[in-house]
Scaffold this active site. Structure first.
Site, short mmCIF file in Angstrom:
data_model
loop_
_atom_site.label_atom_id
_atom_site.label_comp_id
_atom_site.label_asym_id
_atom_site.label_seq_id
_atom_site.Cartn_x
_atom_site.Cartn_y
_atom_site.Cartn_z
N CYS A 2 0.82 -1.21 0.00
CA CYS A 2 0.00 0.00 0.00
C CYS A 2 0.85 1.26 0.00
CB CYS A 2 -0.88 0.03 1.24
SG CYS A 2 -1.83 -1.47 1.46
N ARG A 27 4.40 0.82 -6.53
CA ARG A 27 4.42 -0.10 -5.38
C ARG A 27 3.46 -1.26 -5.58
NH1 ARG A 27 6.21 2.79 -0.45
NH2 ARG A 27 4.87 1.48 0.81
N TRP A 77 -3.19 -2.45 -1.46
CA TRP A 77 -2.80 -3.76 -1.97
C TRP A 77 -3.39 -4.75 -0.97
CZ3 TRP A 77 1.24 -7.76 -1.51
CH2 TRP A 77 1.58 -8.34 -2.75
N ASN A 103 -1.15 1.84 6.43
CA ASN A 103 -0.34 0.76 5.84
C ASN A 103 0.04 -0.19 6.95
OD1 ASN A 103 -0.38 1.98 3.40
ND2 ASN A 103 1.83 2.38 3.29
N GLY A 104 0.09 -1.46 6.66
CA GLY A 104 0.51 -2.42 7.67
C GLY A 104 -0.59 -3.42 7.97
N GLU A 483 19.21 -22.35 -6.70
CA GLU A 483 18.74 -20.96 -6.70
C GLU A 483 19.89 -20.00 -7.03
OE1 GLU A 483 16.09 -19.58 -7.04
OE2 GLU A 483 16.39 -17.54 -6.34
N LYS A 487 19.87 -17.58 -10.39
CA LYS A 487 20.03 -16.11 -10.26
C LYS A 487 21.15 -15.65 -11.17
CE LYS A 487 17.09 -15.24 -8.92
NZ LYS A 487 15.95 -15.90 -8.30
N GLU A 490 20.24 -16.02 -15.05
CA GLU A 490 19.18 -15.18 -15.62
C GLU A 490 19.54 -13.70 -15.69
OE1 GLU A 490 15.41 -15.26 -13.47
OE2 GLU A 490 16.47 -15.41 -11.59
N HIS A 506 30.27 -38.34 -10.60
CA HIS A 506 29.53 -39.20 -11.53
C HIS A 506 29.46 -38.58 -12.92
CE1 HIS A 506 28.53 -41.93 -8.32
NE2 HIS A 506 28.23 -40.87 -7.58
N LYS A 605 8.19 -11.24 -16.01
CA LYS A 605 7.98 -11.40 -14.58
C LYS A 605 6.88 -12.41 -14.30
CE LYS A 605 8.56 -10.55 -10.25
NZ LYS A 605 9.68 -11.30 -9.66
C1 F6R Z 1 13.52 -16.62 -11.25
C2 F6R Z 1 12.10 -16.38 -11.39
C3 F6R Z 1 11.26 -17.44 -12.02
C4 F6R Z 1 9.95 -17.58 -11.26
C5 F6R Z 1 9.00 -18.56 -11.97
C6 F6R Z 1 7.72 -18.77 -11.21
O1 F6R Z 1 14.15 -15.55 -10.60
O2 F6R Z 1 11.62 -15.35 -11.03
O3 F6R Z 1 11.92 -18.66 -12.09
O4 F6R Z 1 10.23 -18.02 -9.97
O5 F6R Z 1 8.70 -18.07 -13.24
O6 F6R Z 1 7.01 -17.58 -11.06
P1 F6R Z 1 5.87 -17.44 -9.99
O7 F6R Z 1 6.50 -17.55 -8.64
O8 F6R Z 1 5.27 -16.08 -10.25
O9 F6R Z 1 4.90 -18.55 -10.23
#
Ligand code: F6R
Length: 610
Positions: A2, A27, A77, A103-104, A483, A487, A490, A506, A605
């Protein structure tokens, strides 16, 4: 998350507030509203709210004659209650004189509502409206005093701005956990959840600290603590432009979101456990105790980073609850004719709540009779709506494409669910308490790692020109390796792979050379000795080596010069800490290579197509 903007001064408030709301759009929000203390009719507060974009609100305001030089506005939000106009802020008390934006999260809003009794009538499902009524019940002519008294009864986080029709030259702002900034102009003040909406007008700001209440008129601002003692505040000058302000001064959203982690982690767990009982209570699960007992298998369905968080969740469910748990990548699950029945609990884990494969997989599981629940960040998203319960992870909007804070909060929520099932089935209050205490220490420990960002940057400089890298981990740290690897690839476009340490010999070990570095997660857990042996094998191949090790493990320094130390924690919680240096490492490399960190090539995203 929010957003708040308030104004008191000589200008007409409405245009300032609507413009401010637009500056807060970044936001993330689902509804918005504004309230103006009218000049024409004494004692009248005009309020207009709308679901959806600020444009919808602006459309509703068109042609309305709302004048006044004091006002408050909000982008919401949703957390408590759906996305409806009634739930949008600002909220009134009973008599329509007191109005506030907030907010909160108010954890004890049910208790407060009960205490207020049936003298009060509510028009929304929000915790904020209950706060408005609580303040109203303490109001005896002094608005600041009423807010101070009310806040002493509230548990949770708050950033609020309120006004009252009987006080035509007064805004009260209070901060208890949720940030508020006051912008100082010539006989005018702005108050907002961050500096973005005021930068067009002033660069002079005063940051409120937790436990501070400001009484603001056109002429002056006075600040008090909750004991009503006056506090002297300093005016600071901010250099940020609008874009920098959105990122709170960080160069990229990704870096901001990495640094958000301690705060949003607290938001994720707050109010969802009972330390005395050593238990977790995630109300959204929506299952009776008998139904919970009937669960024989858990399946965690997700994609990408969310699936690596799920791999950590698997450890929690198996160790704490003793329930066999599988992790399924959604795009595989949906086409596999999976074996699912009425004793299976399926969680869909997703930041966006809109990932097409995860949605399809959950529909499939539902069709086959499983309990289907969501662990989701975006409120009101498809997964949140289509599942029969679950929990929001409260990470706030994640704007960088690469997921960081959503990952840690997903793990937090899965750990709490595992504890909730575990306390029903096998673990003792003492074990639960130990876990919860360790969980509560995580934010401070995350901060210790974040403080090392500059040192990690120096290490990143040494690794940035390699074309390939390996990430190695064992046990619960294998998902951390995965992970770390995703990171890096990508956002920097450097090729990397993740392997369980024991798998190296292996096959993959054939790739190792002086040009093929290895990043090893070698923290002090039950597989420490095994992992150390794997690392020795790598050293023998002369591959450059970066280790994530536990503070105090001087032995790690014998293996390589490049060691990032992380604080000690319970093994189950290690991924919450061990992933953070890898996020920072990937971030600095990507920046040094001139990559578009927040919007890496080819990625979206929210992956709403198969
Ligand atoms: C990596 C990344 C993607 C998402 C994946 C799932 O940094 O952001 O691998 O984790 O596309 O996305 P959500 O969590 O929105 O289902």
């Amino acid at each position: 998350m929010c957003g708040i903007i308030g104004y008191i001064g000589k200008k007409q408030a409405l245009p300032v507030l609507v413009k401010g709301l637009r500056r807060l759009e970044y936001r993330g929000y689902d509804s918005a509203g504004v309230a103006i203390l009218g000049e024409s009719e004494k004692g009248k507060v005009e309020r207009v709210r709308s679901v959806g974009k600020i444009d919808n609100l602006a459309e509703k305001l068109k042609g309305q004659d709302i004048s006044g030089t004091i006002g408050i506005a909000h982008t919401r939000w949703a957390t408590h209650g759906g996305v409806t106009e009634d739930n949008a802020h600002p909220h009134f008390g009973c008599d329509g004189k007191l109005v506030l934006v907030h907010n909160g999260i108010i954890e004890n809003y049910r208790e407060i509502k009960e205490k207020l009794g049936d003298k009060h009538t509510y028009k929304s499902e929000t915790d904020t409206e209950i706060l408005a009524h609580l303040i109203e019940s303490h109001y005896k002519g002094d608005l600041r005093e009423a807010i101070e008294h009310a806040l002493s009864h509230v548990r949770g986080t708050d950033g609020l701005v309120a006004m009252h029709a009987d006080h035509p030259n007064c805004l009260i702002a209070a901060r208890l956990g949720s940030p508020l900034v006051v912008g100082v102009g010539e006989d005018e003040y702005y108050i907002a959840s961050d500096a973005t909406p005021m930068l067009t007008y002033t660069k002079k700001v005063i940051y409120l600290e937790d436990g501070e209440v400001a009484e603001i008129s056109k002429e002056k601002m006075e600040t008090f603590n909750l004991k009503d003692e006056a506090i002297t505040k300093c005016v600071e000058e901010i250099e940020w432009n609008d874009e920098q302000a959105e990122k709170q001064g960080y160069d990229h959203f990704m870096l901001k979101e990495i640094f958000d982690q301690p705060t949003v982690f607290e938001d994720a767990i707050r109010g969802r456990y009972n330390l005395e009982e050593g238990a977790a209570h995630l109300g959204g699960l929506n299952m009776t105790t008998d139904e919970m007992r009937s669960v024989k298998r858990v399946i965690l369905i997700a994609c990408g980073t969310a699936s690596y968080a799920a791999m950590v969740g698997k450890y929690a469910f198996e160790r704490l609850a003793g329930i066999p748990t599988e992790v399924d990548v959604a795009s595989e699950f949906r086409y596999r004719d999976p074996i699912v029945d009425e004793h299976t609990l399926v969680f869909g884990i997703s930041q966006s709540g809109e990932t097409a494969d995860t949605i399809a997989a959950l529909r499939e599981a539902k069709r086959k009779g499983a309990f289907v629940r969501g662990i989701v960040n975006v409120v009101g998203s498809t997964i949140a709506r289509e599942t029969d319960g679950g929990s929001y992870i409260h990470a706030g909007p994640e704007l960088a494409v690469a997921s960081t804070k959503a990952y840690t909060n997903m793990i937090a929520i899965m750990t709490l669910y595992a504890l909730q099932f575990g306390r029903l089935k096998r673990i003792t209050p003492a074990t639960g308490q130990r876990l919860l205490k360790a969980l509560r220490e995580i934010p401070a420990k995350m901060n210790e790692i974040l403080d090392q960002s500059d040192e990690i940057k120096k290490i990143a400089e040494k690794y940035k020109d390699y074309k390939n890298m390996f990430f190695l981990g064992r046990g619960i740290n294998f998902p951390v390796a995965l992970e770390g690897s995703i990171k890096l690839k990508e956002i920097s476009y450097i090729h990397s792979e993740a392997y369980p340490g024991g798998e190296m010999k292996h096959g993959p070990i054939a790739l190792l050379s002086e040009d093929f570095p290895v990043i090893g997660i070698m923290t002090k857990d039950q597989l420490y000795d095994k992992m150390r042996s794997n690392i020795e094998e790598i050293r023998a191949r002369k591959a450059p080596l970066l280790l994530i090790a536990t503070q105090g493990d001087e032995g790690a320094k014998e293996l390589t010069d490049d060691v990032i130390y992380v604080p000690d924690t319970m093994e189950l919680l290690e991924p919450l800490l061990n992933t953070i240096p890898l996020q920072i490492f990937a971030y600095h490399i990507a920046v040094m290579l001139g990559r578009d960190v927040d919007r890496p090539r080819n990625l979206a995203k929210s992956v709403t197509v198969e």
